[in-house]
Design a protein around this motif. Sequence first.
Motif, PDB file in Angstrom:
ATOM      1  N   ASN A 173     -13.178  32.742 -19.902  1.00 58.54           N
ATOM      2  CA  ASN A 173     -14.119  31.867 -20.619  1.00 58.54           C
ATOM      3  C   ASN A 173     -14.014  30.428 -20.117  1.00 58.54           C
ATOM      4  OD1 ASN A 173     -15.349  33.776 -22.290  1.00 58.54           O
ATOM      5  ND2 ASN A 173     -13.509  33.814 -23.574  1.00 58.54           N
ATOM      6  N   VAL A 174     -12.829  30.051 -19.634  1.00 56.61           N
ATOM      7  CA  VAL A 174     -12.679  28.704 -19.045  1.00 56.61           C
ATOM      8  C   VAL A 174     -13.538  28.627 -17.775  1.00 56.61           C
ATOM      9  CG1 VAL A 174     -11.018  27.072 -18.015  1.00 56.61           C
ATOM     10  CG2 VAL A 174     -10.379  28.408 -20.031  1.00 56.61           C
ATOM     11  N   CYS A 175     -13.609  29.709 -17.016  1.00 56.79           N
ATOM     12  CA  CYS A 175     -14.457  29.747 -15.815  1.00 56.79           C
ATOM     13  C   CYS A 175     -15.943  29.694 -16.187  1.00 56.79           C
ATOM     14  CB  CYS A 175     -14.189  31.000 -14.995  1.00 56.79           C
ATOM     15  SG  CYS A 175     -12.532  31.069 -14.310  1.00 56.79           S
ATOM     16  N   ARG A 176     -16.307  30.392 -17.250  1.00 58.69           N
ATOM     17  CA  ARG A 176     -17.735  30.431 -17.637  1.00 58.69           C
ATOM     18  C   ARG A 176     -18.304  29.040 -17.850  1.00 58.69           C
ATOM     19  NH1 ARG A 176     -18.901  35.797 -19.076  1.00 58.69           N
ATOM     20  NH2 ARG A 176     -17.079  36.834 -19.904  1.00 58.69           N
ATOM     21  N   THR A 177     -17.474  28.101 -18.331  1.00 60.56           N
ATOM     22  CA  THR A 177     -17.976  26.745 -18.603  1.00 60.56           C
ATOM     23  C   THR A 177     -17.567  25.767 -17.500  1.00 60.56           C
ATOM     24  OG1 THR A 177     -15.974  26.269 -19.866  1.00 60.56           O
ATOM     25  CG2 THR A 177     -17.885  27.076 -21.115  1.00 60.56           C
ATOM     26  N   CYS A 178     -17.099  26.298 -16.376  1.00 64.09           N
ATOM     27  CA  CYS A 178     -16.580  25.424 -15.307  1.00 64.09           C
ATOM     28  C   CYS A 178     -17.743  24.667 -14.641  1.00 64.09           C
ATOM     29  CB  CYS A 178     -15.841  26.264 -14.270  1.00 64.09           C
ATOM     30  SG  CYS A 178     -15.186  25.258 -12.932  1.00 64.09           S
ATOM     31  N   PRO A 179     -17.654  23.338 -14.567  1.00 62.89           N
ATOM     32  CA  PRO A 179     -18.768  22.573 -13.988  1.00 62.89           C
ATOM     33  C   PRO A 179     -18.773  22.556 -12.460  1.00 62.89           C
ATOM     34  CG  PRO A 179     -17.064  21.080 -14.791  1.00 62.89           C
ATOM     35  CD  PRO A 179     -16.603  22.474 -15.119  1.00 62.89           C
ATOM     36  N   GLY A 222     -16.655  25.131 -10.112  1.00 60.69           N
ATOM     37  CA  GLY A 222     -16.243  26.305  -9.327  1.00 60.69           C
ATOM     38  C   GLY A 222     -15.392  25.893  -8.131  1.00 60.69           C
ATOM     39  N   ASP A 223     -14.657  24.789  -8.305  1.00 61.37           N
ATOM     40  CA  ASP A 223     -13.912  24.214  -7.172  1.00 61.37           C
ATOM     41  C   ASP A 223     -12.961  25.191  -6.484  1.00 61.37           C
ATOM     42  OD1 ASP A 223     -14.975  21.738  -6.908  1.00 61.37           O
ATOM     43  OD2 ASP A 223     -13.428  20.681  -8.063  1.00 61.37           O
ATOM     44  N   CYS A 224     -12.392  26.131  -7.258  1.00 57.86           N
ATOM     45  CA  CYS A 224     -11.411  27.048  -6.673  1.00 57.86           C
ATOM     46  C   CYS A 224     -11.958  27.687  -5.400  1.00 57.86           C
ATOM     47  CB  CYS A 224     -10.994  28.115  -7.673  1.00 57.86           C
ATOM     48  SG  CYS A 224     -12.395  29.016  -8.377  1.00 57.86           S
ATOM     49  N   LEU A 225     -13.200  28.192  -5.488  1.00 60.75           N
ATOM     50  CA  LEU A 225     -13.761  28.909  -4.336  1.00 60.75           C
ATOM     51  C   LEU A 225     -14.760  28.063  -3.547  1.00 60.75           C
ATOM     52  CD1 LEU A 225     -14.215  32.462  -5.928  1.00 60.75           C
ATOM     53  CD2 LEU A 225     -12.279  31.566  -4.631  1.00 60.75           C
ATOM     54  N   GLU A 257     -18.012  35.001  -9.395  1.00 61.69           N
ATOM     55  CA  GLU A 257     -16.966  35.879  -8.844  1.00 61.69           C
ATOM     56  C   GLU A 257     -15.671  35.746  -9.644  1.00 61.69           C
ATOM     57  OE1 GLU A 257     -17.501  38.300  -6.516  1.00 61.69           O
ATOM     58  OE2 GLU A 257     -19.560  37.601  -6.786  1.00 61.69           O
ATOM     59  N   MET A 258     -15.329  34.511 -10.048  1.00 58.88           N
ATOM     60  CA  MET A 258     -14.085  34.359 -10.816  1.00 58.88           C
ATOM     61  C   MET A 258     -14.196  35.050 -12.181  1.00 58.88           C
ATOM     62  SD  MET A 258     -11.878  33.116  -8.867  1.00 58.88           S
ATOM     63  CE  MET A 258     -10.601  33.348 -10.083  1.00 58.88           C
ATOM     64  N   VAL A 259     -15.382  34.965 -12.800  1.00 60.72           N
ATOM     65  CA  VAL A 259     -15.565  35.657 -14.090  1.00 60.72           C
ATOM     66  C   VAL A 259     -15.418  37.165 -13.885  1.00 60.72           C
ATOM     67  CG1 VAL A 259     -17.227  36.184 -15.941  1.00 60.72           C
ATOM     68  CG2 VAL A 259     -16.973  33.820 -15.112  1.00 60.72           C
ATOM     69  N   TYR A 283      -6.969  23.431  -6.313  1.00 60.14           N
ATOM     70  CA  TYR A 283      -8.368  23.037  -6.506  1.00 60.14           C
ATOM     71  C   TYR A 283      -8.820  23.192  -7.958  1.00 60.14           C
ATOM     72  CZ  TYR A 283      -8.688  23.450  -1.358  1.00 60.14           C
ATOM     73  OH  TYR A 283      -8.505  23.329  -0.003  1.00 60.14           O
ATOM     74  N   CYS A 284      -8.306  24.216  -8.661  1.00 62.82           N
ATOM     75  CA  CYS A 284      -8.688  24.402 -10.064  1.00 62.82           C
ATOM     76  C   CYS A 284      -7.997  23.336 -10.910  1.00 62.82           C
ATOM     77  CB  CYS A 284      -8.299  25.782 -10.588  1.00 62.82           C
ATOM     78  SG  CYS A 284      -8.659  25.941 -12.356  1.00 62.82           S
ATOM     79  N   ARG A 285      -8.773  22.425 -11.441  1.00 61.12           N
ATOM     80  CA  ARG A 285      -8.214  21.338 -12.272  1.00 61.12           C
ATOM     81  C   ARG A 285      -8.184  21.728 -13.747  1.00 61.12           C
ATOM     82  NH1 ARG A 285      -5.515  18.625  -8.544  1.00 61.12           N
ATOM     83  NH2 ARG A 285      -6.837  17.809  -6.895  1.00 61.12           N
ATOM     84  N   ARG A 286      -8.537  22.980 -14.049  1.00 58.83           N
ATOM     85  CA  ARG A 286      -8.579  23.413 -15.445  1.00 58.83           C
ATOM     86  C   ARG A 286      -7.396  24.322 -15.774  1.00 58.83           C
ATOM     87  NH1 ARG A 286     -14.253  25.025 -17.481  1.00 58.83           N
ATOM     88  NH2 ARG A 286     -14.402  23.050 -18.579  1.00 58.83           N
ATOM     89  N   GLY A 287      -6.413  24.367 -14.877  1.00 57.03           N
ATOM     90  CA  GLY A 287      -5.174  25.104 -15.152  1.00 57.03           C
ATOM     91  C   GLY A 287      -5.357  26.601 -15.315  1.00 57.03           C
ATOM     92  N   HIS A 347      -5.293  29.122 -12.866  1.00 54.41           N
ATOM     93  CA  HIS A 347      -4.560  29.999 -11.950  1.00 54.41           C
ATOM     94  C   HIS A 347      -5.395  31.055 -11.223  1.00 54.41           C
ATOM     95  CE1 HIS A 347      -1.099  27.943 -13.390  1.00 54.41           C
ATOM     96  NE2 HIS A 347      -1.303  28.349 -14.624  1.00 54.41           N
ATOM     97  N   PRO A 348      -6.425  30.623 -10.484  1.00 57.97           N
ATOM     98  CA  PRO A 348      -7.289  31.597  -9.801  1.00 57.97           C
ATOM     99  C   PRO A 348      -6.549  32.446  -8.763  1.00 57.97           C
ATOM    100  CG  PRO A 348      -7.764  29.336  -9.069  1.00 57.97           C
ATOM    101  CD  PRO A 348      -6.879  29.230 -10.272  1.00 57.97           C
ATOM    102  N   PHE A 349      -5.637  31.837  -8.012  1.00 54.50           N
ATOM    103  CA  PHE A 349      -4.991  32.626  -6.953  1.00 54.50           C
ATOM    104  C   PHE A 349      -4.029  33.663  -7.529  1.00 54.50           C
ATOM    105  CE2 PHE A 349      -1.576  33.064  -3.645  1.00 54.50           C
ATOM    106  CZ  PHE A 349      -2.268  34.017  -2.918  1.00 54.50           C
TER     107      PHE A 349
END
Length: 337
Positions: free
Chosen positions: A9-15, A17-20, A36-38, A61-65, A67-69
């Motif tokens: 849900n943190v990804c759903r509101t991500c402004p 998508g910096d991770c990828l 893709e992250m969702v 890159y993910c500044r929202r903590g 942990h995408p990797f």
Amino acid sequence: MYTLKFDENVCRTCPTGDCLVKCQYLHLDKETAVAEMVKIGQGADSFVLNDCVTCYACEEYCRRGNHPFYLITERRQEKGILTAPRAITRQWINIGEPQGKYRLGEVKERVLSFGFMPEFLGWIKGRLFEDVMPSYIFGQEFFCNVVYIHFADTAVIKERLPQVVDNFRKLGVKEVIFLHDECYGAFTQLAPAFGIDVPFQSIHYYEYLYHRLQELKDLIRPLNIRVAYQRPCSSRLSSDQHHFFADIMDLIGVDLVAREYQDENALCCGGILSMNYGYDLAHDVQKRNIDDMTAHGAQFCVFNCPACQSTLGPLVAKQGIKPIHMIHLCRKAIGEM
Ligand code: SF4
Ligand code: SF4
């Protein structure tokens, strides 16, 4: 059982998508990145699980903590998507298995961790370390095991890392100065991401060197050289410590060249790429990286990780750029080398 803290849900509101979006190997737009992250969060298939080359950078890159990797790694393991031939993965896992052959110095409450990097047994000497040595630890029993995220295996980390924490606990140490930033990242970033408690304070050796060099300020003779920095993948797990590199260069009179592949935009040394993803990718990344150092007039390439140095050091040397580890550069600045 230790569980990764990830919330789709943190990804759903991500402004952003910096991770990828910022990933230097996938090149995605924001909408695709977030989608893709969702999907990965929900356990669905994604091309990212096949194409990620394990550079660790999206953890920074993910500044929202979120942990995408680590999530990509867990999903790969669940789905049996290997990043390396099974025999190579097994060989690496065996290398890190505790054998009872660890070495301890005169361990005090404040201790230097050499992790499982034998280079440090010969390198750690002189005035920079005289206030801590001979308090040190070395060996598989104190090895963070984080390298296995390159091999899509978080299970072995979740099994071994709590045992490693326990080995530190038994020694009664209160403050551990980590000479390999992968270990520092393990105890300050990865362990909390999986809910593993760490009962001591972790210090990154860059912070230690910065303060120690200030104490030894009278010995410093400015080096007046131009250097490029080979930032390692593991540094993505301790990005709050990265500024100490430039701070130390200022302190010892070194000109850090402003090149394309530095800071957030750093490129892998190519070691893992050549082993897991083939020589074409590794050679392309290494060439772009070294050409960038040359184009900006670097005389030295400074390494943080001994493994990066053994991979890229001979290649930069062939281009007339001298490879040097951070510890040796700092010892040079105080006239010890
Ligand atoms: S992992 Fe982080 S950067 Fe990537 S989409 Fe989720 S919140 Fe955004
Ligand atoms: S680990 Fe590196 S290659 Fe893999 S998705 Fe993250 S940024 Fe891209």
